[in-house]
Design a protein around this motif. Structure first.
Motif, PDB file in Angstrom:
ATOM      1  N   ARG A  85       0.883  -1.160   0.000  1.00 20.70           N
ATOM      2  CA  ARG A  85       0.000   0.000   0.000  1.00 20.70           C
ATOM      3  C   ARG A  85       0.919   1.207   0.000  1.00 20.70           C
ATOM      4  NH1 ARG A  85      -3.869  -0.596   5.039  1.00 20.70           N
ATOM      5  NH2 ARG A  85      -4.347   1.532   4.411  1.00 20.70           N
ATOM      6  N   MET A  86       1.134   1.766  -1.172  1.00 22.86           N
ATOM      7  CA  MET A  86       2.230   2.709  -1.360  1.00 22.86           C
ATOM      8  C   MET A  86       2.033   4.049  -0.663  1.00 22.86           C
ATOM      9  SD  MET A  86       4.389   0.982  -3.192  1.00 22.86           S
ATOM     10  CE  MET A  86       5.486   2.161  -3.941  1.00 22.86           C
ATOM     11  N   LYS A  87       0.793   4.521  -0.556  1.00 24.95           N
ATOM     12  CA  LYS A  87       0.589   5.891  -0.105  1.00 24.95           C
ATOM     13  C   LYS A  87       0.885   6.039   1.374  1.00 24.95           C
ATOM     14  CE  LYS A  87      -2.420   9.762  -1.168  1.00 24.95           C
ATOM     15  NZ  LYS A  87      -3.724  10.190  -1.735  1.00 24.95           N
ATOM     16  N   LEU A  88       1.733   7.011   1.681  1.00 27.78           N
ATOM     17  CA  LEU A  88       2.170   7.268   3.049  1.00 27.78           C
ATOM     18  C   LEU A  88       0.995   7.498   3.994  1.00 27.78           C
ATOM     19  CD1 LEU A  88       4.559   8.008   5.021  1.00 27.78           C
ATOM     20  CD2 LEU A  88       4.336  10.347   4.183  1.00 27.78           C
ATOM     21  N   THR A  89       0.016   8.254   3.551  1.00 24.46           N
ATOM     22  CA  THR A  89      -1.109   8.615   4.417  1.00 24.46           C
ATOM     23  C   THR A  89      -2.049   7.436   4.691  1.00 24.46           C
ATOM     24  OG1 THR A  89      -2.263   9.422   2.439  1.00 24.46           O
ATOM     25  CG2 THR A  89      -1.096  11.051   3.779  1.00 24.46           C
ATOM     26  N   ASP A  90      -1.966   6.370   3.898  1.00 22.55           N
ATOM     27  CA  ASP A  90      -2.870   5.227   4.069  1.00 22.55           C
ATOM     28  C   ASP A  90      -2.325   4.172   5.019  1.00 22.55           C
ATOM     29  OD1 ASP A  90      -4.659   6.336   2.336  1.00 22.55           O
ATOM     30  OD2 ASP A  90      -3.969   5.209   0.587  1.00 22.55           O
ATOM     31  N   ILE A  91      -1.016   4.124   5.189  1.00 19.03           N
ATOM     32  CA  ILE A  91      -0.400   3.044   5.961  1.00 19.03           C
ATOM     33  C   ILE A  91      -0.535   3.317   7.457  1.00 19.03           C
ATOM     34  CG2 ILE A  91       1.756   1.813   6.425  1.00 19.03           C
ATOM     35  CD1 ILE A  91       2.609   2.572   3.562  1.00 19.03           C
ATOM     36  N   GLU A  92      -0.954   2.291   8.195  1.00 17.76           N
ATOM     37  CA  GLU A  92      -1.120   2.397   9.645  1.00 17.76           C
ATOM     38  C   GLU A  92      -0.359   1.268  10.325  1.00 17.76           C
ATOM     39  OE1 GLU A  92      -2.294   4.957  10.995  1.00 17.76           O
ATOM     40  OE2 GLU A  92      -3.322   5.893   9.296  1.00 17.76           O
ATOM     41  N   ILE A  93      -0.391   1.236  11.643  1.00 16.55           N
ATOM     42  CA  ILE A  93       0.406   0.262  12.395  1.00 16.55           C
ATOM     43  C   ILE A  93      -0.039  -1.174  12.108  1.00 16.55           C
ATOM     44  CG2 ILE A  93      -1.023   0.255  14.496  1.00 16.55           C
ATOM     45  CD1 ILE A  93       1.747   0.339  16.020  1.00 16.55           C
ATOM     46  N   GLU A  94      -1.280  -1.363  11.707  1.00 20.43           N
ATOM     47  CA  GLU A  94      -1.774  -2.701  11.380  1.00 20.43           C
ATOM     48  C   GLU A  94      -1.093  -3.281  10.146  1.00 20.43           C
ATOM     49  OE1 GLU A  94      -3.717  -0.060  11.821  1.00 20.43           O
ATOM     50  OE2 GLU A  94      -4.642  -0.480  13.773  1.00 20.43           O
TER      51      GLU A  94
END
Length: 302
Positions: free
Chosen positions: A226-235
């Motif tokens: 999931r490339m987008k920085l704003t989409d990635i979370e700790i999960e």
């Protein structure tokens, strides 16, 4: 039936003889891990809140303030309030996102004032040392950096290695870096990975040192990140969810900006988790300058 038992016992004995010393020790460790010794219960007595008064007062006074080891980047320190003894900080990201580079830059910054143990299972110590020389402007003399001698480590050797390093420096090790987690857990199932994660947190607390651990993020069903920085979370961290639960701070590193555009001159650090300090979700990304593997902070005013 008795003859069958004899054959089974002989088979087991033959298999044990085939094991090398390290594999045998690992099996014994696994077996003893299942049941805690009764003697350990002596250390489980409760403690009154008054006995902890001094520590509580300190924590209360420093709440929301810089109270840990500086990373060398004021903008990052402003958000995470420093690297505290007993805490585990994860640095996560895609392949070639700058995870090791950020850890190396922080290690170089800190090693100018105090000893740092850098455990690299991905690069040789010569290659890593060369990168650190570049980060430090072509100099090594002012760095107090220790590396491990062996590369075939498992996570049970992690704590003894840190203990030995503390002994060698009269207890002055101020930071431990592990690069990276998946090298230790490639053949592990989720249960074993969870035990490793728990062990690292316990080691940080027992030895009272901050530990930085580098980890990957998992790929999606399509086999892509999931490339987008704003989409990635700790999960999205690779491995069991325990990795995210056990850490105190989780940082995501990316060479792409918030619009998903690759940047040759920038690196972005997103704070995914910030235990005991609070996390501002609307302002949790730090932008730093990138010069090959050297990470430089633009002029910053708090």
């Amino acid at each position: 039936e008795r003859e069958m038992m004899k054959k089974s016992n002989k088979f087991l004995v033959d298999r044990i003889k085939e094991l090398n010393e390290e594999d045998f020790a690992e099996i014994i460790s696994e077996a003893t891990h299942k049941k805690a010794p009764v003697d350990d219960l002596e250390d489980t007595e409760p403690v009154s809140i008054q006995e902890l008064q001094e520590q509580i007062n300190h924590h209360h006074k420093t709440w929301g303030k810089m109270d840990g080891l500086s990373s060398g980047y004021k903008s990052l320190d402003h958000m995470i309030k420093g690297l505290k003894p007993g805490e585990v900080t994860l640095i996560a990201g895609q392949t070639s996102a700058g995870k090791s580079a950020l850890a190396a830059n922080i290690a170089v910054n800190i090693s100018k004032q105090a000893p740092v143990l850098f455990i690299s299972l991905e690069m040789t110590t010569t290659e890593l040392g060369s990168r650190m020389m570049y980060i430090n402007g072509g100099q090594l003399d002012d760095l107090y950096m220790l590396f491990q001698k062996r590369y075939d480590l498992n996570y049970r050797q992690f704590k003894p290695l840190i203990k030995r390093s503390l002994e060698m420096t009269d207890g002055k090790i101020k930071l431990v870096v592990l690069d990276y987690l998946q090298y230790l857990g490639r053949t592990m199932d989720n249960d074993e990975m969870a035990r490793m994660s728990k062990s690292m947190k316990e080691t940080a607390m027992e030895l009272n040192v901050p530990i930085i651990v580098i980890t990957q993020i998992r790929k999606g069903a399509s086999g892509k990140y999931r490339m987008k920085l704003t989409d990635i979370e700790i999960e999205d961290l690779m491995g069991t969810a325990s990795i995210g639960y056990d850490c105190d701070i989780a940082l995501l590193v990316s060479r792409r900006d918030t619009e998903d555009i690759p940047r040759d001159d920038k690196i972005y650090v997103k704070i995914l988790k910030n235990r005991s300090r609070g996390l501002i979700y609307t302002d949790n990304i730090v932008e730093l300058d990138w010069d090959k593997t050297r990470i430089i902070e633009p002029w910053y005013e708090n």
